[in-house]
Design an enzyme around this catalytic site. Structure first.
Site, mmCIF file in Angstrom:
data_model
loop_
_atom_site.group_PDB
_atom_site.id
_atom_site.type_symbol
_atom_site.label_atom_id
_atom_site.label_comp_id
_atom_site.label_asym_id
_atom_site.label_seq_id
_atom_site.Cartn_x
_atom_site.Cartn_y
_atom_site.Cartn_z
ATOM 1 N N ARG A 128 8.365 -47.428 -35.401
ATOM 2 C CA ARG A 128 9.223 -45.932 -36.043
ATOM 3 C C ARG A 128 7.802 -45.591 -37.128
ATOM 4 N NH1 ARG A 128 12.937 -47.574 -40.161
ATOM 5 N NH2 ARG A 128 11.498 -47.305 -41.688
ATOM 6 N N GLU A 147 3.656 -44.321 -43.598
ATOM 7 C CA GLU A 147 3.249 -46.005 -42.835
ATOM 8 C C GLU A 147 4.310 -45.523 -40.938
ATOM 9 O OE1 GLU A 147 5.316 -49.106 -43.673
ATOM 10 O OE2 GLU A 147 6.744 -48.251 -44.066
ATOM 11 N N ASN A 149 5.982 -48.422 -38.933
ATOM 12 C CA ASN A 149 6.289 -49.813 -38.734
ATOM 13 C C ASN A 149 6.714 -50.288 -37.450
ATOM 14 O OD1 ASN A 149 7.725 -49.994 -41.571
ATOM 15 N ND2 ASN A 149 8.217 -47.894 -40.907
ATOM 16 N N SER A 154 14.094 -50.324 -38.888
ATOM 17 C CA SER A 154 15.709 -50.361 -39.199
ATOM 18 C C SER A 154 16.483 -49.196 -38.862
ATOM 19 C CB SER A 154 16.259 -51.055 -40.171
ATOM 20 O OG SER A 154 15.628 -51.222 -41.097
ATOM 21 N N LYS A 309 -1.071 -51.959 -43.417
ATOM 22 C CA LYS A 309 -1.614 -50.429 -44.095
ATOM 23 C C LYS A 309 -2.750 -51.000 -43.653
ATOM 24 C CE LYS A 309 2.319 -50.465 -46.155
ATOM 25 N NZ LYS A 309 3.047 -50.731 -45.465
ATOM 26 N N LYS A 368 -1.803 -50.209 -52.093
ATOM 27 C CA LYS A 368 -0.547 -50.681 -51.786
ATOM 28 C C LYS A 368 -1.415 -51.742 -50.621
ATOM 29 C CE LYS A 368 1.837 -46.364 -49.301
ATOM 30 N NZ LYS A 368 2.276 -45.666 -48.028
ATOM 31 N N GLU A 372 5.609 -55.195 -46.528
ATOM 32 C CA GLU A 372 6.086 -54.323 -45.978
ATOM 33 C C GLU A 372 8.318 -54.410 -46.523
ATOM 34 O OE1 GLU A 372 5.540 -52.390 -43.546
ATOM 35 O OE2 GLU A 372 4.160 -52.754 -43.361
ATOM 36 N N GLY A 373 8.828 -53.394 -46.393
ATOM 37 C CA GLY A 373 10.437 -53.833 -46.972
ATOM 38 C C GLY A 373 10.153 -53.368 -48.427
ATOM 39 N N ARG A 454 15.962 -40.259 -44.139
ATOM 40 C CA ARG A 454 16.504 -41.348 -45.431
ATOM 41 C C ARG A 454 15.860 -40.326 -46.440
ATOM 42 N NH1 ARG A 454 12.974 -46.351 -44.902
ATOM 43 N NH2 ARG A 454 11.546 -44.601 -44.229
HETATM 44 P P1 ADP Z 1 6.600 -50.423 -46.622
HETATM 45 O O1 ADP Z 1 6.828 -50.777 -46.433
HETATM 46 O O2 ADP Z 1 7.639 -51.068 -48.073
HETATM 47 O O3 ADP Z 1 7.908 -49.297 -46.582
HETATM 48 P P2 ADP Z 1 5.638 -47.589 -47.556
HETATM 49 O O4 ADP Z 1 4.079 -47.924 -47.089
HETATM 50 O O5 ADP Z 1 6.145 -46.990 -46.155
HETATM 51 O O6 ADP Z 1 5.642 -49.199 -47.817
HETATM 52 O O7 ADP Z 1 6.068 -47.495 -48.634
HETATM 53 C C1 ADP Z 1 7.521 -47.225 -49.717
HETATM 54 C C2 ADP Z 1 8.263 -46.189 -50.061
HETATM 55 O O8 ADP Z 1 6.552 -45.738 -51.068
HETATM 56 C C3 ADP Z 1 8.096 -44.474 -48.830
HETATM 57 O O9 ADP Z 1 8.925 -44.962 -48.502
HETATM 58 C C4 ADP Z 1 7.789 -43.326 -49.946
HETATM 59 O O10 ADP Z 1 8.545 -43.182 -50.698
HETATM 60 C C5 ADP Z 1 7.080 -43.779 -50.876
HETATM 61 N N1 ADP Z 1 5.397 -43.876 -50.315
HETATM 62 C C6 ADP Z 1 5.040 -44.565 -49.993
HETATM 63 N N2 ADP Z 1 3.612 -43.821 -49.912
HETATM 64 C C7 ADP Z 1 3.471 -43.125 -50.257
HETATM 65 C C8 ADP Z 1 2.630 -41.544 -50.692
HETATM 66 N N3 ADP Z 1 1.553 -42.211 -50.045
HETATM 67 N N4 ADP Z 1 2.895 -40.602 -51.223
HETATM 68 C C9 ADP Z 1 3.920 -40.510 -52.034
HETATM 69 N N5 ADP Z 1 4.798 -41.274 -52.017
HETATM 70 C C10 ADP Z 1 4.440 -42.546 -50.987
HETATM 71 MG MG MG Z 2 8.611 -47.773 -45.469
#
Ligand code: ADP
Ligand code: MG
Length: 478
Positions: A128, A147, A149, A154, A309, A368, A372-373, A454
Site C-alpha cells: 500500500r 511511504e 508499506n 492493513s 524508509k 523518521k 512502521e506502525g 484515512r
Molecule cells: P509509519 O510507518 O509509522 O506509518 P509513516 O511514514 O507513514 O510511518 O508516518 C506516520 C504518519 O506520520 C503518517 O500517517 C502521516 O500522518 C505522518 N507523516 C509522515 N510523513 C509525513 C510528512 N512527510 N509530512 C506530513 N506528515 C507525515
Molecule cells: Mg504509514
C-alpha cells in the site's frame, strides 16, 4: 475554513442533524461490517464495536486520485525489482544496519537466504502506497508519497465496507448527488485474487494459506474479509502466530513448509513489521524457517527490506530510479512526481548539510527512524533535540529526513467508540493497494486493487487507524 466541493456548513453545523446522522452512521457501520474488537477484549468477538470512521467523506480532486491509481503498477514493479537487486539493498542499507538492530536483523536473514539460494521462484507482493496532498498556497494540490508499506499493509478489508456507510449518511443528509460520487472499492477481493493466484501456481490442492497474525488481534475483521474471499475459492486458510510456527513448523527435504501436518503454500504476513512483534528468539527462528521454506512469502524478506524508509530516501537520489527503469522514462517520471524531498543523514558532507538544514527550520521537516506502525516520527523542536544528540555519531544514520507535507484541513466528525461527538479539523492520507505475482522472470499479474482514505485530527502529527489516531474515510471526488 471552507470545505471545497464537500459537505456544506448547513449540514456540518446543524447539531440536531449531526447527532441523528451519527447514530445512523454507527448502525450502518455495524451492519456493513466495519468492525473492530474492543481494546478491553482484543481476542474475543463476543462484544465488538464499529471501527473508527468519519461521519462524512472527504473531498479529493479527481486528477490526483487518478494519478495515485495510475502510478501503482509502476510502484509494484519498482518494489519487486528492488527486492531482486541484492547489491542495491546492500548499498542502500549499509549505514542503517550499523545502528538499527531491527533492520540489521532482517538484513541478516536476507543475506542468509541469498547464500542458501531462494527455494521459491514465485513472489507475491501486496503493498500500500500512502500519500498526502501537498497544498502550497493557491496551487493545485500535489500528490506526495508518505511511504510504501510492503508488509502487513492493513485496511483493505474494512475499506471494502465503508462506501455504503457514507452513501447512506449522505442520502440521509439530503445529499443524493454527493452520495452517488462515492466510489465502489474492494481491495479485499483484489488482495485475495493475488494470494489465490500464488496459491494456484504453488500447485498443491491440499496446501493451505497461512495468515501470520499478531498475538493481539483487534483488527481481525479487516483480515477476515480477505480470508473469506479465499475460502470462497475453496482455499483453506489458517491463522497462526510466530509461536505456533515455531512449535509446529518444519521443512521437509524439499524445503516444503509443514505446520502440524498441513503443507503451506503461502504465508501472508500481517505481523512481523516491527521489533515488538518478535516477542522472543522463537519468533525470529519462525520467521527464518518460513523464509527458507518453499512456501510463497508475502512479503519475502527482500521485499520487506525494499519497503524501508531508508530505501525510500535512496530512491529519491538522482539517477536511482533510472537504474530500475532503464527503458521506461515515463514510469520514472510518474514515480518521481510523487516524491517529496528526502534527505540522507549518512556521515559525510551531504548528511551534514541535512543536519544543518533541519536544525535551521525544523518545522519544515519530519525526522523518521526505520519503524512502521505509527507514532515513531519526530516533529518540530523535538527534531532539534534528537539531532543535537546524535549529529556527531553514526547513530544519526538510523534516521532519514523528509519534507513535511501540508494538506488542506477539512472539517469532519471522527466517529470513535466511546468518544463524544465533536467537529475536528482533519487531515487525510490516501493509500493505494497494489498486488502482483511474479514467477521467475514472468510477471503473472500486476494490479492496482483499490484505495483507502484515512483521516485524523490535525492536532495529531502521526499515527494510523490501528494506533488509534486516524479513522476510515472515503474520497468524495470532485
Ligand atoms: P509509519 O510507518 O509509522 O506509518 P509513516 O511514514 O507513514 O510511518 O508516518 C506516520 C504518519 O506520520 C503518517 O500517517 C502521516 O500522518 C505522518 N507523516 C509522515 N510523513 C509525513 C510528512 N512527510 N509530512 C506530513 N506528515 C507525515
Ligand atoms: Mg504509514
Amino acid at each position: 475554513m471552507r470545505m471545497a466541493q464537500g459537505i456544506p456548513d448547513e449540514v456540518l453545523m446543524n447539531s440536531a442533524l449531526i447527532k441523528e446522522l451519527a447514530e445512523e452512521a454507527k448502525d450502518s457501520a455495524v451492519t456493513q461490517g466495519v468492525l473492530m474488537r474492543l481494546q478491553e477484549t482484543p481476542n474475543s468477538s463476543e462484544v465488538v464495536s464499529f471501527a473508527p470512521f468519519t461521519l462524512f467523506p472527504t473531498p479529493v480532486p479527481k486528477a490526483v486520485f487518478s494519478q495515485a491509481l495510475a502510478v501503482q503498477t509502476h510502484y509494484n514493479t519498482l518494489v519487486d525489482k528492488i527486492s531482486q537487486d541484492a547489491d542495491f539493498l546492500q548499498e542502500a542499507l549499509a549505514s542503517t544496519i550499523t545502528v538499527d538492530d531491527f533492520t540489521a536483523r532482517l538484513f541478516k536473514i536476507h543475506q542468509q537466504i541469498l547464500k542458501e539460494g531462494r527455494s521459491q521462484s514465485i513472489v507475491l507482493g501486496l503493498n500500500r502506497s500512502d500519500y498526502m496532498l501537498d497544498q502550497r498556497e493557491n496551487d493545485t494540490p500535489s500528490l506526495k508519497q508518505i511511504e510504501i508499506n510492503t508488509i502487513a499493509a492493513s485496511f483493505g478489508g474494512l475499506s471494502s465496507r465503508t462506501p455504503d456507510v457514507h452513501r447512506h449518511i449522505l442520502k440521509m443528509a439530503g445529499r443524493l448527488e454527493e452520495s452517488e460520487r462515492i466510489l465502489d472499492n474492494n481491495p479485499a477481493a483484489g488482495l485475495a485474487r493475488a494470494i489465490a493466484k500464488a496459491w494456484e501456481l504453488y500447485g498443491s490442492e491440499k496446501a493451505v494459506v497461512v495468515f501470520l497474525v499478531e498475538d493481539v488481534q483487534r483488527n481481525i475483521f479487516d483480515q477476515r474479509y480477505v480470508e473469506y474471499e479465499l475460502w470462497k475459492r475453496n482455499i483453506h486458510v489458517i491463522r497462526l502466530r510466530f509461536e505456533d510456527v515455531f512449535k509446529a513448523g518444519s521443512l521437509d527435504q524439499d524445503k516444503r513448509l509443514f505446520v502440524d501436518s498441513k503443507e503451506v503454500a503461502v504465508v501472508y504476513f500481517r505481523n512481523g513489521y516491527m521489533p515488538d512483534n518478535y516477542t522472543s528468539e522463537q519468533s525470529w527462528d519462525a520467521r527464518l524457517l518460513m523464509e527458507r521454506s518453499r512456501a510463497v512469502k508475502c512479503p519475502d524478506i527482500s521485499t520487506h527490506l525494499a519497503g524501508t524508509k531508508k530505501v525510500q530516501q535512496v530512491l529519491a537520489r538522482p539517477g536511482v530510479l533510472e537504474r530500475f527503469f532503464p527503458d521506461q522514462p515515463q514510469a520514472v517520471q510518474q514515480i518521481r512526481a510523487t516524491f517529496a524531498g528526502l534527505y540522507t543523514l549518512d556521515l559525510g558532507p551531504e548528511g551534514d548539510k541535512t543536519v544543518s538544514m533541519a536544525l535551521a527550520a525544523p518545522e519544515r521537516f519530519v525526522l523518521k527512524p526505520q519503524r512502521e506502525g505509527g507514532g515513531n516520527n519526530i516533529y518540530g523542536s523535538e527534531i532539534c533535540q534528537v539531532l543535537e544528540q546524535v549529529k556527531e555519531s553514526t547513530e544519526r544514520t538510523a534516521y532519514i529526513l523528509m519534507d513535511k507535507i501540508h494538506p488542506t484541513p477539512v472539517r469532519n466528525y471522527l466517529m470513535r467508540q466511546g468518544s463524544p461527538l465533536k467537529i475536528s479539523n482533519c487531515l487525510s492520507e490516501l493509500g493505494v493497494f497494489g498486488a502482483y505475482v511474479r514467477q521467475g522472470k514472468d510477471m503473472v499479474t500486476n494490479e492496482c486493487v483499490g484505495h483507502l482514505l484515512r483521516t485524523k485530527s490535525s492536532e495529531h502529527s502521526d499515527g494510523g487507524v490501528a494506533a488509534g489516531v486516524a479513522v476510515l474515510d472515503n474520497p468524495l471526488l470532485f
